[in-house]
Write an enzyme that holds these catalytic residues in place. Sequence first.
Site, PDB file in Angstrom:
ATOM      1  N   SER A 136       0.834  -1.197   0.000  1.00 18.38           N
ATOM      2  CA  SER A 136       0.000   0.000   0.000  1.00 18.38           C
ATOM      3  C   SER A 136       0.878   1.260   0.000  1.00 18.38           C
ATOM      4  O   SER A 136       1.561   1.523  -0.976  1.00 18.38           O
ATOM      5  CB  SER A 136      -0.970  -0.017   1.176  1.00 18.38           C
ATOM      6  OG  SER A 136      -2.115   0.762   0.879  1.00 18.38           O
ATOM      7  N   LYS A 142     -21.645  16.815   9.925  1.00 12.57           N
ATOM      8  CA  LYS A 142     -20.538  17.123  10.833  1.00 12.57           C
ATOM      9  C   LYS A 142     -20.094  15.891  11.610  1.00 12.57           C
ATOM     10  O   LYS A 142     -18.905  15.765  11.946  1.00 12.57           O
ATOM     11  CB  LYS A 142     -20.959  18.242  11.799  1.00 12.57           C
ATOM     12  CG  LYS A 142     -19.847  18.715  12.725  1.00 12.57           C
ATOM     13  CD  LYS A 142     -18.649  19.225  11.947  1.00 12.57           C
ATOM     14  CE  LYS A 142     -17.544  19.701  12.879  1.00 12.57           C
ATOM     15  NZ  LYS A 142     -16.317  20.047  12.135  1.00 12.57           N
TER      16      LYS A 142
END
Length: 330
Positions: free
Chosen positions: A143, A195
């Site tokens: 990765s 949020k």
Amino acid sequence: MNKKRWFAILAAAVLFFVSMGFQFMTSIASTNFEQLFAFPESKFQEEVIEEGTNGKIVVLHLDGVIQDTAPSTLLNTTSYNHRQFLEMLDEAGKDSSVDGIILRVNTPGGGVVESAEVHDKIVEIQAEYEKPVYVSMGNTAASGGYYISAPADKIVAHPATLTGSIGVIMQGYNLAGLTDKLGIDINTIKSGKHKDIMSTFREMTDEERALLQEMIDDMYGDFVNVIVDGREMTEEKVRELGDGRVYTGNQAKANGLVDEIGSLNDTIALMKEDNELGNAAVVKYNNPLGWEQFFGMSIQNFVGKDEELVSVLEIVRESNTPRAMYLYSN
């Protein structure tokens, strides 16, 4: 408590502190104080791996998760230090006596931003100083570990190296069912409906999942482009290989993700052969031994090298906030 028992306790305490003092003095006796208080021209001390008379190759070790969390305890003096690794790269790049750089990569990846910063520094060194940068893969270079390896002039992997894992991941916990079962109410005051996206305490909405997937896809596109540019592969081929799976070194070689199969020593020999550096010295950078490192080693002498304890301290310091990662984990 009689006098004999008090005397025994006192004697045991004295022996304990004498023993600690002896270990501390032994640590001091074995310390190179000239090195401790030295102010070298270079920020990092050079340890010679191979002697040489013409030219110099620097080996930089990248071990551990690529994240911007420098060690903050005296016990932990060995984990990956992002800022310091970038400084090592910069030092090797601008040092006119360095003719080539080898990165020994042993990491499952890490943060998206941190991986990009290492990648960009490598590209900058290649462009500004025109120095060859080779990668030697260790046990794992997956990765983010592959992301930073992609621009290297050559990548060498061990046959059993785990690499690839091309992709982006973001994970978080959903404890909504548990809190409902326990009768726990979570009070959230927020300025906008998204949020508290990926909140641990409620189900994710389809709209939120789509928003996050768009973010992940954008970051994945950047990962793909890095490999397209670094390995000169087609986007179609990279996306075909980049479905998140890991490859062994042999598989990566067959798929064009690495150039050669071999060890760190093979990588050093290859750089020497490719760049006419047959008589070059090979060095690695070490940290200057300052007071923090000295006392950290002293404390480890007292408590032992308890890897489990160090790991627990690392976990405690880590935030549990979900974040996008170039990370291979299982």
